[in-house]
Design a protein around this motif. Structure first.
Motif, PDB file in Angstrom:
ATOM      1  N   GLN A  13       3.192   0.078  16.703  1.00 25.75           N
ATOM      2  CA  GLN A  13       2.700   1.410  16.367  1.00 25.75           C
ATOM      3  C   GLN A  13       2.514   1.547  14.862  1.00 25.75           C
ATOM      4  N   LEU A  14       1.377   2.106  14.458  1.00 19.83           N
ATOM      5  CA  LEU A  14       1.074   2.306  13.047  1.00 19.83           C
ATOM      6  C   LEU A  14       2.096   3.228  12.376  1.00 19.83           C
ATOM      7  N   PHE A  15       2.627   4.164  13.119  1.00 17.91           N
ATOM      8  CA  PHE A  15       3.670   5.064  12.604  1.00 17.91           C
ATOM      9  C   PHE A  15       4.790   4.265  11.948  1.00 17.91           C
ATOM     10  N   TRP A  16       5.264   3.224  12.636  1.00 20.38           N
ATOM     11  CA  TRP A  16       6.391   2.449  12.119  1.00 20.38           C
ATOM     12  C   TRP A  16       5.981   1.559  10.953  1.00 20.38           C
ATOM     13  N   ALA A  17       4.789   1.018  10.969  1.00 22.59           N
ATOM     14  CA  ALA A  17       4.329   0.205   9.830  1.00 22.59           C
ATOM     15  C   ALA A  17       4.262   1.067   8.575  1.00 22.59           C
ATOM     16  N   CYS A  18       3.713   2.274   8.695  1.00 24.15           N
ATOM     17  CA  CYS A  18       3.632   3.184   7.546  1.00 24.15           C
ATOM     18  C   CYS A  18       5.026   3.614   7.093  1.00 24.15           C
ATOM     19  N   ARG A  19       5.914   3.809   8.030  1.00 21.80           N
ATOM     20  CA  ARG A  19       7.277   4.220   7.684  1.00 21.80           C
ATOM     21  C   ARG A  19       8.001   3.111   6.913  1.00 21.80           C
ATOM     22  N   TYR A  20       7.799   1.882   7.320  1.00 24.22           N
ATOM     23  CA  TYR A  20       8.397   0.756   6.596  1.00 24.22           C
ATOM     24  C   TYR A  20       7.853   0.697   5.168  1.00 24.22           C
ATOM     25  N   VAL A  21       6.531   0.826   5.012  1.00 23.42           N
ATOM     26  CA  VAL A  21       5.936   0.798   3.679  1.00 23.42           C
ATOM     27  C   VAL A  21       6.500   1.926   2.830  1.00 23.42           C
ATOM     28  N   PHE A  22       6.539   3.126   3.392  1.00 24.43           N
ATOM     29  CA  PHE A  22       7.059   4.290   2.655  1.00 24.43           C
ATOM     30  C   PHE A  22       8.468   4.013   2.133  1.00 24.43           C
ATOM     31  N   ASN A  23       9.327   3.479   2.976  1.00 23.99           N
ATOM     32  CA  ASN A  23      10.708   3.247   2.559  1.00 23.99           C
ATOM     33  C   ASN A  23      10.826   2.100   1.563  1.00 23.99           C
ATOM     34  N   LEU A  24      10.053   1.049   1.707  1.00 30.06           N
ATOM     35  CA  LEU A  24      10.083  -0.042   0.738  1.00 30.06           C
ATOM     36  C   LEU A  24       9.620   0.419  -0.642  1.00 30.06           C
ATOM     37  N   VAL A  25       8.591   1.233  -0.667  1.00 28.92           N
ATOM     38  CA  VAL A  25       8.015   1.670  -1.937  1.00 28.92           C
ATOM     39  C   VAL A  25       9.013   2.477  -2.756  1.00 28.92           C
ATOM     40  N   LEU A  27      11.847   1.636  -3.561  1.00 32.53           N
ATOM     41  CA  LEU A  27      12.608   0.720  -4.410  1.00 32.53           C
ATOM     42  C   LEU A  27      12.019   0.592  -5.817  1.00 32.53           C
ATOM     43  N   LYS A  28      10.717   0.606  -5.926  1.00 27.46           N
ATOM     44  CA  LYS A  28      10.059   0.399  -7.225  1.00 27.46           C
ATOM     45  C   LYS A  28       8.677   1.049  -7.178  1.00 27.46           C
ATOM     46  N   TYR A  29       8.676   2.357  -6.968  1.00 24.59           N
ATOM     47  CA  TYR A  29       7.445   3.103  -6.738  1.00 24.59           C
ATOM     48  C   TYR A  29       6.393   2.848  -7.805  1.00 24.59           C
ATOM     49  N   SER A  30       6.791   2.883  -9.072  1.00 25.63           N
ATOM     50  CA  SER A  30       5.813   2.786 -10.155  1.00 25.63           C
ATOM     51  C   SER A  30       5.007   1.490 -10.094  1.00 25.63           C
ATOM     52  N   ARG A  31       5.580   0.449  -9.555  1.00 24.74           N
ATOM     53  CA  ARG A  31       4.875  -0.829  -9.423  1.00 24.74           C
ATOM     54  C   ARG A  31       4.223  -0.966  -8.045  1.00 24.74           C
ATOM     55  N   MET A  32       4.987  -0.672  -7.014  1.00 24.61           N
ATOM     56  CA  MET A  32       4.523  -0.925  -5.651  1.00 24.61           C
ATOM     57  C   MET A  32       3.334  -0.058  -5.238  1.00 24.61           C
ATOM     58  N   ILE A  33       3.240   1.133  -5.805  1.00 26.18           N
ATOM     59  CA  ILE A  33       2.159   2.035  -5.388  1.00 26.18           C
ATOM     60  C   ILE A  33       0.801   1.424  -5.694  1.00 26.18           C
ATOM     61  N   GLU A  34       0.726   0.568  -6.698  1.00 28.38           N
ATOM     62  CA  GLU A  34      -0.541  -0.112  -7.001  1.00 28.38           C
ATOM     63  C   GLU A  34      -0.975  -0.987  -5.828  1.00 28.38           C
ATOM     64  N   ASP A  35      -0.039  -1.689  -5.229  1.00 26.74           N
ATOM     65  CA  ASP A  35      -0.345  -2.538  -4.074  1.00 26.74           C
ATOM     66  C   ASP A  35      -0.716  -1.689  -2.863  1.00 26.74           C
ATOM     67  N   VAL A  36      -0.003  -0.576  -2.680  1.00 27.48           N
ATOM     68  CA  VAL A  36      -0.298   0.325  -1.564  1.00 27.48           C
ATOM     69  C   VAL A  36      -1.713   0.880  -1.720  1.00 27.48           C
ATOM     70  N   ARG A  37      -2.066   1.312  -2.911  1.00 27.62           N
ATOM     71  CA  ARG A  37      -3.406   1.871  -3.136  1.00 27.62           C
ATOM     72  C   ARG A  37      -4.498   0.828  -2.927  1.00 27.62           C
ATOM     73  N   ARG A  38      -4.209  -0.424  -3.271  1.00 22.82           N
ATOM     74  CA  ARG A  38      -5.177  -1.500  -3.034  1.00 22.82           C
ATOM     75  C   ARG A  38      -5.449  -1.637  -1.538  1.00 22.82           C
ATOM     76  N   VAL A  39      -4.383  -1.673  -0.740  1.00 23.22           N
ATOM     77  CA  VAL A  39      -4.542  -1.805   0.708  1.00 23.22           C
ATOM     78  C   VAL A  39      -5.227  -0.567   1.285  1.00 23.22           C
ATOM     79  N   GLN A  40      -4.847   0.607   0.815  1.00 20.93           N
ATOM     80  CA  GLN A  40      -5.500   1.830   1.289  1.00 20.93           C
ATOM     81  C   GLN A  40      -6.993   1.799   0.975  1.00 20.93           C
ATOM     82  N   GLY A  41      -7.348   1.366  -0.218  1.00 17.08           N
ATOM     83  CA  GLY A  41      -8.762   1.277  -0.589  1.00 17.08           C
ATOM     84  C   GLY A  41      -9.532   0.343   0.321  1.00 17.08           C
TER      85      GLY A  41
END
Length: 143
Positions: A13-25, A27-41
């Motif tokens: 389920q996509l719900f759980w994949a997004c939840r895992y990403v949210f919780n991992l991020v 840890l180091k939001y200022s860096r990890m959000i760049e990777d998240v935005r790349r995948v979102q794009g």
């Protein structure tokens, strides 16, 4: 693959994949959000292409019934949901590999492992009283 529920862990389920990403991020939001935005794009670009494909499908021959038109839309959205599910689970692995130990780990263009330190900024260390000697000691009455 887009449905999900808090009471049942289901990695299909996509719900759980997004939840895992949210919780991992966290840890180091200022860096990890760049990777998240790349995948979102990338997913936004794929979604746009899928919608254009669905629009062409809807204009194609044989689209005289509601069921045929719905099939165009269902196929496009299900394919995109599957791509998003895979992309977000892959992202959890990327984030863990890249940031999991306090370094920024990457593979060079030649496939060599490169890890560079990524310390907390000085202003933050001072703000939490983490000086050169390390964190403040735990008071005796806490233990």
């Amino acid at each position: 693959s887009t449905l999900g529920h808090y009471e049942v862990l289901d990695k299909a389920q996509l719900f759980w994949a997004c939840r895992y990403v949210f919780n991992l991020v966290q840890l180091k939001y200022s860096r990890m959000i760049e990777d998240v935005r790349r995948v979102q794009g990338e997913l936004f670009r794929r979604a746009h292409a899928r919608l254009l494909g669905a629009a062409e499908c809807l204009q194609g021959p044989g689209m005289s019934t509601r069921a045929q038109r719905e099939r165009c839309l269902v196929d496009a959205t299900q394919e995109l949901a599957g791509e998003a599910l895979a992309a977000y689970w892959n992202l959890t692995d990327e984030l863990m590999f890249k940031y999991g130990d306090g370094f920024v780990a990457e593979l060079s263009p030649h496939g060599e492992y490169v890890a560079r330190p990524d310390p907390y900024p000085d202003w933050w260390l001072r703000a939490v009283n983490f000086t050169e000697a390390g964190p403040p000691p735990v008071p005796d009455n806490v233990l």
